[in-house]
Design an enzyme around this catalytic site. Structure first.
Site, short mmCIF file in Angstrom:
data_model
loop_
_atom_site.label_atom_id
_atom_site.label_comp_id
_atom_site.label_asym_id
_atom_site.label_seq_id
_atom_site.Cartn_x
_atom_site.Cartn_y
_atom_site.Cartn_z
N CYS A 1 0.83 -1.19 0.00
CA CYS A 1 0.00 0.00 0.00
C CYS A 1 0.86 1.25 0.00
O CYS A 1 2.08 1.19 -0.12
CB CYS A 1 -0.91 0.01 1.24
SG CYS A 1 -1.88 -1.50 1.45
N LEU B 1 -3.64 -1.61 -1.78
CA LEU B 1 -3.53 -2.66 -2.80
C LEU B 1 -3.91 -3.94 -2.08
O LEU B 1 -3.15 -4.45 -1.25
CB LEU B 1 -2.12 -2.74 -3.36
CG LEU B 1 -1.85 -3.86 -4.38
CD1 LEU B 1 -2.72 -3.69 -5.62
CD2 LEU B 1 -0.37 -3.90 -4.77
N ASN C 1 2.13 -0.40 5.35
CA ASN C 1 2.53 -0.74 3.98
C ASN C 1 3.44 -1.95 4.04
O ASN C 1 4.50 -1.89 4.67
CB ASN C 1 3.27 0.45 3.34
CG ASN C 1 3.93 0.09 2.02
OD1 ASN C 1 3.45 -0.78 1.29
ND2 ASN C 1 5.02 0.76 1.71
N GLY C 2 3.03 -3.06 3.43
CA GLY C 2 3.88 -4.25 3.42
C GLY C 2 3.09 -5.51 3.73
O GLY C 2 1.88 -5.57 3.56
N ASP D 1 -3.21 -9.21 8.20
CA ASP D 1 -1.96 -9.10 8.95
C ASP D 1 -1.84 -7.75 9.63
O ASP D 1 -1.11 -7.60 10.62
CB ASP D 1 -0.75 -9.35 8.03
CG ASP D 1 -0.75 -8.50 6.78
OD1 ASP D 1 -1.79 -7.92 6.44
OD2 ASP D 1 0.32 -8.42 6.11
N ILE E 1 11.68 -10.51 -19.28
CA ILE E 1 11.90 -9.48 -20.29
C ILE E 1 13.15 -9.87 -21.07
O ILE E 1 14.20 -10.18 -20.49
CB ILE E 1 12.09 -8.09 -19.65
CG1 ILE E 1 10.76 -7.56 -19.14
CG2 ILE E 1 12.69 -7.10 -20.65
CD1 ILE E 1 9.76 -7.20 -20.23
N GLY F 1 14.23 -12.57 -7.06
CA GLY F 1 15.43 -13.21 -6.52
C GLY F 1 16.41 -12.24 -5.89
O GLY F 1 17.58 -12.60 -5.67
#
Length: 631
Positions: free
Chosen positions: A2, A51, A75-76, A100, A291, A364
């Protein structure tokens, strides 16, 4: 995932206009396209853009405790929230949602700041305590999620997920900080303890800031650290198993989501390892995307296809031209501050591709820092072996003399640049590494600056940040010190900033399982020879992953995203180089000598020197100054 923002009056609880908070969150609407919320209380306002990832129906924010004492915006993701919830329920806490976020409220009430040690995840949150009249700002261990803040002259504290949230407040004064320009030119990004806007700060990774009403704003406090201690014990085979167990748990914990989830796949060791462990844990085909470039020498899609076929993923790829400089303005808007890591260009396109199918993507990132996977780690280790051959008092004289008598060869591969190697050997290890991670060396920066700009620095030098971090690092050898500095300076300032801004520009959440703090602690405890051996970085990780991945993937040369910046400024961006040479915008700042700018551009156009990266830095700086200050 978020965007958060807010206002807190430190001196008195004067009212907060909800419209101002809404302006701040509207500025970061891209971070949370699924919803918004604003809450105000006496002297405080909290805002949130959502989000939706977990508990789509019940996780709206700002979220308050049942008694209204605590209110948070977050946020997270807290990946172990289900375990924490069970533990808190056993203590008598009653939950009203399945999110959460609620674990932050109950965790803070139960354990105070110690709850941070219990959280596994990436987070930046603000928590208001009405009873204590205090606001807490906290950031995760590695700085995966950003958090900016500033104190205004009247004692108002602003905070937000991005700089643009603070800039939406009409009383924030906009003035550039030239020391941040020095930092940016040195490294290609503004480090996590600096900001281009004077007076604005970034809460450092693994730090906590408590603002108590009626008291001066204190200093942030570190709540977590890591040590390269070489304390791991066991046979190589046993340590391999332990490493895989940590990686497996890190990946599985980050696959929890109530929305479509996938992974980035380059075909390199790190992303291939993540995809292998995702496929092992998933009952359905893993969504992957890559990509590729329409220049064969830069393209890795064949390797990605091999991994996709090996693990039967639902794979998509998109070819882009490496000449993707058309995204320059979009990147400048996404980053606010100047950011010159050109891999952000293909990264931006990769996030756009991923978002077409998924809302969450695993990456990664993190293994190179933790397991000595960068080429510079190999060079640094080799240089330190050479330094050991001569006493410290003799090194500067011997290697300095050799450096002066060798011709400069910037065009050659680094192993063949004898002069550069001798110059590094003549220096202290920390000083040498600080220069190795840099983009524009001090001598070139001094050439660009006006006398007034040099005076304004008042002795500030960008490399000193690395030197200080390495010399005080909790590590047993110089390789560990270098890796510690990578985790504390390079990772949050460059890598994680790049991932956060390019992903959130598309409303995509990216999770980094290889930055799990338990995995990192284990890797940092390994002897140096298990991280880097025989010129091979990530030695134990590659050995451990042979059960999943073929040797051609594990041991091929590392590529990463490559962009032909030097060619751009002799071709499609030649006009930009000419404009920089004229120095109208940058020269107007009073920081840069117009003659030096012109000479840099002329040398590059003529092919006498490769100043492509420097010209890219200057272009992105110009864009940022224009957006932030109207320069």
């Amino acid at each position: 995932m978020c965007g958060i923002a807010g206002i807190f009056h430190l001196s008195t609880p004067k009212p907060v206009d909800p419209a101002r908070v809404r302006l701040m969150i509207d500025a970061i609407a891209h971070r949370g396209p699924d919803g918004e919320g604003v809450w105000t209380g006496p002297g405080v306002g909290l805002g949130h853009r959502r989000l939706s990832i977990i508990d789509l129906a019940g996780g709206d924010q700002p979220m308050a405790s049942a008694d209204g004492r605590l209110v948070t915006v977050f946020n997270g993701e807290i990946y172990n929230y289900r375990t924490l919830r069970a533990e808190l329920e056993a203590l008598g806490h009653v939950f009203r949602t399945h999110s959460d976020t609620e674990c932050i409220l109950h965790g803070w009430r139960a354990w105070g700041a110690a709850c941070l040690d219990r959280f596994t995840g990436m987070f930046a949150f603000a928590l208001y305590d009405a009873e204590r009249q205090s606001l807490v700002l906290a950031r995760d261990r590695l700085g995966v999620k950003p958090l900016f803040y500033a104190e205004l002259a009247d004692g108002t504290l602003l905070f937000g997920s991005e700089l643009k949230a603070l800039l939406a407040h009409p009383r924030l004064r906009r003035a550039p900080d030239f020391t941040a320009v020095e930092d940016y030119l040195a490294f290609g990004y503004v480090p996590d303890d600096a900001c281009l806007v004077a007076g604005v700060k970034k809460l450092a990774a693994a730090h906590l800031l408590v603002a108590d009403r009626g008291r001066p704003l204190g200093r942030p406090q570190r709540w977590w650290d890591i040590a390269f201690s070489a304390g791991a014990r066991g046979t190589t085979a046993a340590l391999e198993e332990e490493l895989v167990d940590h990686m497996r748990e890190a990946v599985r914990s980050r696959m929890i989501a109530d929305v479509p989830l996938g992974a980035f796949l380059s075909g390199g060791v790190d992303s291939s390892s993540v995809v292998a462990l995702m496929a092992e844990a998933s009952r359905q085909a893993v969504e992957t995307c890559s990509i590729g470039f329409d220049v064969a020498a830069l393209d890795e899609t064949d390797y990605a296809r091999q991994i996709a076929a090996r693990f039967a993923t639902a794979h998509r790829e998109r070819l882009v031209s490496p000449d993707s400089y058309g995204l320059v303005d979009a990147l400048a808007a996404a980053f606010d501050e100047p950011f010159a890591d050109a891999s952000a260009l293909p990264g931006y396109s990769l996030c756009a591709l991923a978002r077409e199918r998924v809302t969450v993507a695993l990456s990664g990132d993190g293994a190179d820092e933790a397991m000595a996977g960068y080429r510079r780690h190999r060079f640094f280790a080799a240089e330190n072996r050479a330094r050991a051959l001569l006493p410290e008092g003799l090194r500067a004289g011997v290697f300095g003399t050799l450096a002066r008598h060798y011709p400069k060869a910037d065009w050659a591969p680094r192993p063949l640049r004898a002069r550069a190697t001798f110059e590094a050997l003549a220096r202290d290890p920390a000083e040498a590494y600080a220069r190795a991670v840099g983009v524009t060396p001090p001598e070139m920066r001094a050439r660009l600056y006006t006398p007034g700009a040099l005076a304004a620095l008042a002795g500030h030098r960008a490399e000193d940040r690395w030197v200080k971090t390495m010399r005080h690092a909790p590590a047993e050898d110089w390789l560990g010190r270098a890796q510690y500095a990578d985790l504390m300076v390079w990772l949050p300032g460059d890598i994680l900033t790049k991932v956060d801004r390019t992903s959130m520009a598309h409303g995509l959440e990216v999770r980094e399982p290889l930055l799990d703090h338990r995995l990192l602690a284990f890797e940092a405890s390994l002897p140096a020879a298990l991280r880097l051996r025989g010129g091979q970085g990530k030695w134990l990780m590659k050995r451990a992953m042979r059960r999943y991945l073929p040797d051609p993937i594990l041991y091929r040369p590392k590529m990463g995203f490559v962009t032909p910046i030097a060619q751009w400024f002799r071709g499609a961006l030649a006009g930009e180089a000419e404009r920089i040479a004229q120095g109208a915008r940058l020269g107007a700042t009073g920081w840069f000598a117009p003659d030096a700018l012109a000479a840099i551009a002329a040398e590059h156009r003529a092919g006498r020197r490769d100043h492509g990266r420097l010209l890219w830095q200057l272009l992105m700086l110009e864009k940022a100054l224009g957006r932030l200050f109207g320069v």
